[in-house]
Design a protein around this motif. Structure first.
Motif, PDB file in Angstrom:
ATOM      1  N   SER A 198       0.851  -1.186   0.000  1.00 29.36           N
ATOM      2  CA  SER A 198       0.000   0.000   0.000  1.00 29.36           C
ATOM      3  C   SER A 198       0.887   1.236   0.000  1.00 29.36           C
ATOM      4  O   SER A 198       1.548   1.535   0.995  1.00 29.36           O
ATOM      5  N   PHE A 199       0.920   1.953  -1.098  1.00 32.50           N
ATOM      6  CA  PHE A 199       1.842   3.073  -1.274  1.00 32.50           C
ATOM      7  C   PHE A 199       1.408   4.309  -0.481  1.00 32.50           C
ATOM      8  O   PHE A 199       0.227   4.686  -0.480  1.00 32.50           O
ATOM      9  N   LYS A 200       2.397   4.933   0.177  1.00 34.24           N
ATOM     10  CA  LYS A 200       2.140   6.199   0.855  1.00 34.24           C
ATOM     11  C   LYS A 200       2.014   7.325  -0.159  1.00 34.24           C
ATOM     12  O   LYS A 200       1.252   8.268   0.042  1.00 34.24           O
ATOM     13  N   ASP A 201       2.808   7.236  -1.221  1.00 29.68           N
ATOM     14  CA  ASP A 201       2.735   8.231  -2.282  1.00 29.68           C
ATOM     15  C   ASP A 201       1.362   8.142  -2.962  1.00 29.68           C
ATOM     16  O   ASP A 201       1.029   7.138  -3.583  1.00 29.68           O
ATOM     17  N   GLN A 202       0.569   9.209  -2.824  1.00 27.94           N
ATOM     18  CA  GLN A 202      -0.800   9.178  -3.344  1.00 27.94           C
ATOM     19  C   GLN A 202      -0.841   9.019  -4.848  1.00 27.94           C
ATOM     20  O   GLN A 202      -1.753   8.367  -5.399  1.00 27.94           O
ATOM     21  N   TYR A 214      -4.841  -5.001  -8.547  1.00 25.49           N
ATOM     22  CA  TYR A 214      -4.138  -4.439  -7.382  1.00 25.49           C
ATOM     23  C   TYR A 214      -5.034  -4.449  -6.152  1.00 25.49           C
ATOM     24  O   TYR A 214      -6.150  -3.954  -6.161  1.00 25.49           O
ATOM     25  N   ASN A 215      -4.491  -5.012  -5.069  1.00 24.87           N
ATOM     26  CA  ASN A 215      -5.211  -5.071  -3.797  1.00 24.87           C
ATOM     27  C   ASN A 215      -4.281  -4.584  -2.689  1.00 24.87           C
ATOM     28  O   ASN A 215      -3.473  -5.350  -2.159  1.00 24.87           O
ATOM     29  N   PRO A 216      -4.339  -3.295  -2.321  1.00 20.15           N
ATOM     30  CA  PRO A 216      -3.433  -2.735  -1.309  1.00 20.15           C
ATOM     31  C   PRO A 216      -3.759  -3.258   0.091  1.00 20.15           C
ATOM     32  O   PRO A 216      -4.552  -2.681   0.822  1.00 20.15           O
ATOM     33  N   SER A 217      -3.139  -4.360   0.440  1.00 19.97           N
ATOM     34  CA  SER A 217      -3.497  -5.043   1.690  1.00 19.97           C
ATOM     35  C   SER A 217      -2.395  -5.020   2.750  1.00 19.97           C
ATOM     36  O   SER A 217      -2.629  -5.438   3.892  1.00 19.97           O
TER      37      SER A 217
END
Length: 245
Positions: A198-202, A214-217
């Motif tokens: 899960s990227f901090k960069d928006q 994509y599944n930011p888990s």
């Protein structure tokens, strides 16, 4: 004597009733209401009569003998204007029935393994849901040139695919020649995205949210590079060298 008295009572009662109704009829409003009531009843009876006979009228469908013997089959062409006069300008026209495929779902091939079991309808619906992220990231428009030039993809199918097979194929610097810095940066981070990072960069987060696989888990603090296989590690080392962002 009793019968005479009874007869007089009957006459008197009849006269009283007659006088009562005569008095009512003498009033204009009573006459108008009475007439309107009788007209309404007559109209209601007539409407009911007509409705009943209309609904119960026998229905018949006349079909010509020729039409009954030679029905039109769906998809069959009418050849040489059959059935038209010889001098009709449309006598030589061939009419073909073509099935409408305007609403048929798109065919998706080479999709990511995460969505390989999905139907075309499911992929299409998921792409529609994720498309809102495209306008919220600079990477989508820039990386489009990669999809068109390197992969030959010019439609929304890219949202169901991986940029590179970094988990199964070893790449060289030559494979990334001519790519923009943004595309190389995205390719490197795709290795992380495929493992749920899960990227901090928006901007990066919005870019990978365009992809339906994509599944930011996994939050950055909980992510471990031990999930990478040997091929991914080598490709990541190469992309780190090429990444200038």
């Amino acid at each position: 004597m009793k019968d005479i008295r009874d007869s007089k009572k009957v006459v008197e009662t009849f006269s009283s009733v007659k006088e009562f109704f005569a008095g009512l009829w003498a009033k204009p409003n009573v006459r108008r209401w009475t007439i309107e009531g009788l007209v309404s009843i007559a109209v209601g009876i007539l409407a009911a009569f007509l409705t009943y006979h209309t609904l119960n009228k026998p229905k018949s469908l006349e079909v010509s003998k020729k039409g009954a013997e030679a029905p039109i089959v769906e998809g069959e062409a009418e050849v040489n204007g059959e059935g038209l006069p010889a001098d009709d300008p449309d006598a030589d026209v061939v009419i073909e029935v073509v099935e409408d495929v305007g609403d048929a779902p798109a065919e998706f091939t080479d999709v990511a393994e995460e969505v390989a079991g999905w139907s075309n309808e499911e992929i299409d619906a998921a792409i529609s849901e994720r498309s809102e992220y495209i306008s919220n990231t600079k990477y989508a428009s820039v990386v489009n040139s990669f999809w068109e030039s390197k992969r030959g993809v010019t439609d929304v199918a890219w949202q169901s695919m991986h940029m590179f097979d970094t988990d199964a194929k070893l790449y060289t610097a030559a494979d990334f020649e001519g790519m923009s810095p943004e595309a190389i940066h995205a390719a490197k981070n795709e290795i992380y995205a495929r493992h749920g990072y899960s990227f901090k960069d928006q901007d990066l987060y919005n870019y990978f949210m365009c992809y339906i696989w994509y599944n930011p888990s996994v939050m950055p603090a909980d992510f471990s590079e031990s999930v990478f296989n040997e091929t991914e590690v080598k490709n990541l080392d190469l992309l780190n060298e090429l990444d200038t962002m």
